[in-house]
Design a protein around this motif. Structure first.
Motif, short mmCIF file in Angstrom:
data_model
loop_
_atom_site.label_atom_id
_atom_site.label_comp_id
_atom_site.label_asym_id
_atom_site.label_seq_id
_atom_site.Cartn_x
_atom_site.Cartn_y
_atom_site.Cartn_z
N THR A 136 59.09 61.80 36.27
CA THR A 136 59.76 62.10 37.45
C THR A 136 59.22 63.29 38.40
O THR A 136 58.16 63.93 38.11
CB THR A 136 61.11 62.57 36.90
N ASP A 137 59.56 63.15 39.51
CA ASP A 137 59.16 64.03 40.78
C ASP A 137 59.89 65.36 40.59
O ASP A 137 60.67 65.53 39.76
CB ASP A 137 59.03 63.51 42.16
N ASP A 138 59.74 66.28 41.55
CA ASP A 138 60.13 67.55 41.64
C ASP A 138 61.54 67.43 41.96
O ASP A 138 62.35 68.54 41.59
CB ASP A 138 59.61 68.54 42.67
N ARG A 139 62.39 66.31 42.49
CA ARG A 139 63.96 66.07 42.79
C ARG A 139 64.26 65.31 41.61
O ARG A 139 65.48 64.90 41.63
CB ARG A 139 63.75 65.59 44.05
N ASP A 140 63.59 65.20 40.43
CA ASP A 140 64.11 64.54 39.28
C ASP A 140 64.22 62.96 39.46
O ASP A 140 65.16 62.46 38.89
CB ASP A 140 65.27 65.14 38.80
N ARG A 141 63.40 62.40 40.35
CA ARG A 141 63.73 61.01 40.60
C ARG A 141 62.58 60.24 39.84
O ARG A 141 61.42 60.93 39.71
CB ARG A 141 63.56 60.64 42.24
N ARG A 142 62.98 59.37 39.32
CA ARG A 142 61.92 58.58 38.15
C ARG A 142 60.95 57.73 39.36
O ARG A 142 61.15 57.14 40.17
CB ARG A 142 62.63 57.31 37.66
N VAL A 143 59.57 58.41 38.97
CA VAL A 143 58.29 57.86 39.49
C VAL A 143 57.72 56.60 38.84
O VAL A 143 57.39 55.83 39.36
CB VAL A 143 57.24 58.87 39.85
N CYS A 144 57.69 56.61 37.55
CA CYS A 144 56.95 55.92 36.58
C CYS A 144 57.78 55.61 35.16
O CYS A 144 58.09 56.76 34.78
CB CYS A 144 55.75 56.12 36.44
N THR A 145 57.86 54.47 34.86
CA THR A 145 58.31 54.42 33.41
C THR A 145 57.10 53.80 32.53
O THR A 145 56.66 52.65 33.06
CB THR A 145 59.38 53.56 33.19
N ALA A 146 56.54 54.36 31.52
CA ALA A 146 55.32 53.86 30.46
C ALA A 146 55.81 53.81 29.36
O ALA A 146 56.64 54.22 28.74
CB ALA A 146 54.07 54.49 31.03
N ARG A 147 54.98 52.83 28.52
CA ARG A 147 55.02 52.72 27.06
C ARG A 147 53.62 52.73 26.68
O ARG A 147 52.74 52.09 26.89
CB ARG A 147 55.87 51.57 26.67
N LEU A 148 53.37 53.76 25.55
CA LEU A 148 52.06 53.70 24.92
C LEU A 148 52.26 53.34 23.41
O LEU A 148 53.08 53.99 22.75
CB LEU A 148 51.39 55.04 25.12
N THR A 149 51.45 52.67 22.98
CA THR A 149 51.13 52.15 21.40
C THR A 149 49.85 52.87 20.91
O THR A 149 48.88 52.40 21.55
CB THR A 149 51.39 50.79 21.14
N CYS A 150 49.86 53.72 20.03
CA CYS A 150 48.62 53.99 19.49
C CYS A 150 48.44 53.46 17.91
O CYS A 150 49.44 53.47 17.02
CB CYS A 150 48.57 55.53 19.38
N MET A 151 47.28 53.08 17.41
CA MET A 151 46.96 52.92 15.98
C MET A 151 46.61 53.81 15.32
O MET A 151 45.76 54.70 15.73
CB MET A 151 46.14 51.79 15.91
N ILE A 152 47.16 54.28 14.12
CA ILE A 152 46.63 55.32 13.26
C ILE A 152 45.64 54.88 12.08
O ILE A 152 46.02 53.77 11.61
CB ILE A 152 47.99 55.84 12.60
N ARG A 153 44.68 55.51 12.00
CA ARG A 153 43.65 55.06 11.14
C ARG A 153 42.95 56.35 10.38
O ARG A 153 43.01 57.43 11.20
CB ARG A 153 42.74 54.13 11.68
N ASP A 154 42.18 56.21 9.45
CA ASP A 154 41.57 57.40 8.75
C ASP A 154 40.42 57.67 9.57
O ASP A 154 39.92 56.98 10.37
CB ASP A 154 40.83 57.00 7.38
N ALA A 155 40.18 59.09 9.78
CA ALA A 155 39.20 59.69 10.70
C ALA A 155 37.77 59.03 10.31
O ALA A 155 36.97 59.24 11.14
CB ALA A 155 39.42 61.18 10.61
N GLY A 156 37.44 59.12 9.00
CA GLY A 156 36.13 58.70 8.44
C GLY A 156 35.61 57.50 8.82
O GLY A 156 35.45 56.61 9.19
#
Length: 115
Positions: free
Chosen positions: A95-115
Protein backbone atom coordinates in the motif's frame (compact mmCIF):
# COMPACT_ATOMS: atom_id res chain seq x y z
CA UNK A 1 16.34 -0.35 -2.82
CA UNK A 2 16.06 0.92 0.74
CA UNK A 3 13.89 -1.90 2.09
CA UNK A 4 13.41 -1.58 5.85
CA UNK A 5 11.98 -4.48 7.86
CA UNK A 6 9.48 -3.25 10.44
CA UNK A 7 7.92 -6.48 11.79
CA UNK A 8 9.60 -9.87 11.56
CA UNK A 9 8.06 -13.30 12.18
CA UNK A 10 7.42 -16.49 10.25
CA UNK A 11 3.68 -15.74 10.16
CA UNK A 12 3.78 -12.03 9.25
CA UNK A 13 6.42 -9.73 7.81
CA UNK A 14 6.06 -5.97 7.41
CA UNK A 15 8.48 -3.76 5.52
CA UNK A 16 8.63 -0.45 3.75
CA UNK A 17 10.54 1.02 0.85
CA UNK A 18 10.89 4.54 -0.56
CA UNK A 19 9.37 5.26 -3.94
CA UNK A 20 12.22 7.67 -4.72
CA UNK A 21 15.09 5.77 -6.29
CA UNK A 22 12.81 2.86 -7.26
CA UNK A 23 10.98 4.40 -10.19
CA UNK A 24 10.62 3.72 -13.89
CA UNK A 25 11.32 6.48 -16.49
CA UNK A 26 7.91 8.15 -15.92
CA UNK A 27 8.67 8.73 -12.23
CA UNK A 28 6.30 6.06 -10.93
CA UNK A 29 7.19 3.13 -8.68
CA UNK A 30 8.66 0.40 -10.87
CA UNK A 31 6.64 -2.83 -10.86
CA UNK A 32 9.86 -4.76 -10.41
CA UNK A 33 10.55 -2.77 -7.23
CA UNK A 34 7.18 -3.90 -5.86
CA UNK A 35 8.22 -7.48 -6.63
CA UNK A 36 11.55 -6.95 -4.85
CA UNK A 37 9.71 -5.74 -1.73
CA UNK A 38 7.25 -8.65 -1.92
CA UNK A 39 9.95 -11.27 -2.43
CA UNK A 40 12.16 -9.78 0.28
CA UNK A 41 9.38 -9.98 2.85
CA UNK A 42 8.18 -13.44 1.84
CA UNK A 43 11.70 -14.86 1.60
CA UNK A 44 12.69 -13.73 5.09
CA UNK A 45 9.43 -15.11 6.47
CA UNK A 46 9.99 -18.39 4.63
CA UNK A 47 13.54 -18.64 5.99
CA UNK A 48 12.15 -18.22 9.50
CA UNK A 49 9.52 -20.87 8.75
CA UNK A 50 12.18 -23.25 7.45
CA UNK A 51 14.08 -23.32 10.73
CA UNK A 52 17.64 -24.39 11.54
CA UNK A 53 19.55 -26.40 8.95
CA UNK A 54 17.06 -25.51 6.18
CA UNK A 55 16.96 -22.86 3.47
CA UNK A 56 14.09 -21.24 1.60
CA UNK A 57 14.28 -20.80 -2.18
CA UNK A 58 11.76 -18.69 -4.07
CA UNK A 59 10.13 -20.76 -6.82
CA UNK A 60 7.19 -18.60 -7.91
CA UNK A 61 6.08 -14.99 -7.59
CA UNK A 62 3.19 -13.19 -9.21
CA UNK A 63 2.03 -9.63 -8.83
CA UNK A 64 -0.91 -7.50 -9.85
CA UNK A 65 -0.20 -3.76 -9.95
CA UNK A 66 -3.37 -1.87 -9.02
CA UNK A 67 -2.28 1.76 -8.97
CA UNK A 68 0.77 3.97 -9.35
CA UNK A 69 2.82 5.45 -6.52
CA UNK A 70 4.87 8.55 -7.28
CA UNK A 71 6.26 9.62 -3.90
CA UNK A 72 6.59 8.75 -0.25
CA UNK A 73 6.89 5.14 0.86
CA UNK A 74 5.14 1.90 0.10
CA UNK A 75 4.51 -0.64 2.85
CA UNK A 76 4.27 -4.37 2.32
CA UNK A 77 2.55 -6.85 4.62
CA UNK A 78 3.34 -10.50 3.94
CA UNK A 79 0.99 -13.01 5.57
CA UNK A 80 1.80 -16.72 5.55
CA UNK A 81 -1.08 -18.65 4.02
CA UNK A 82 0.60 -22.06 3.88
CA UNK A 83 3.46 -23.33 6.00
CA UNK A 84 4.30 -26.89 5.07
CA UNK A 85 7.49 -28.93 5.39
CA UNK A 86 8.53 -28.39 1.77
CA UNK A 87 6.54 -25.34 0.55
CA UNK A 88 5.69 -22.01 2.19
CA UNK A 89 3.37 -19.44 0.57
CA UNK A 90 2.79 -15.79 1.44
CA UNK A 91 0.20 -13.26 0.31
CA UNK A 92 1.75 -9.80 0.15
CA UNK A 93 -0.26 -6.56 0.03
CA UNK A 94 1.61 -3.35 -0.78
CA UNK A 95 0.00 0.00 0.00
CA UNK A 96 0.97 3.65 -0.39
CA UNK A 97 1.15 6.33 2.32
CA UNK A 98 -2.62 6.87 1.98
CA UNK A 99 -3.28 3.16 2.62
CA UNK A 100 -4.35 2.58 -0.98
CA UNK A 101 -3.47 -0.81 -2.45
CA UNK A 102 -0.64 -0.50 -4.97
CA UNK A 103 0.13 -4.18 -5.54
CA UNK A 104 -1.00 -7.65 -4.53
CA UNK A 105 1.58 -10.41 -4.80
CA UNK A 106 1.97 -14.07 -3.89
CA UNK A 107 5.28 -15.81 -3.24
CA UNK A 108 5.93 -19.52 -2.88
CA UNK A 109 9.25 -20.79 -1.52
CA UNK A 110 10.60 -24.33 -1.46
CA UNK A 111 12.15 -25.51 1.81
CA UNK A 112 15.17 -27.81 1.59
CA UNK A 113 18.18 -28.90 3.58
CA UNK A 114 20.99 -26.34 3.71
CA UNK A 115 23.67 -28.89 2.83
Amino acid sequence: MGVELVEISAERMVGRMPVKGNTQPFGLLHGGASCVLAESLGSVGAALSAGPGKIALGIEINATHHRAAADGFVTGVATRVHGGRTLVTYDIVITDDRDRRVCTARLTCMIRDAG
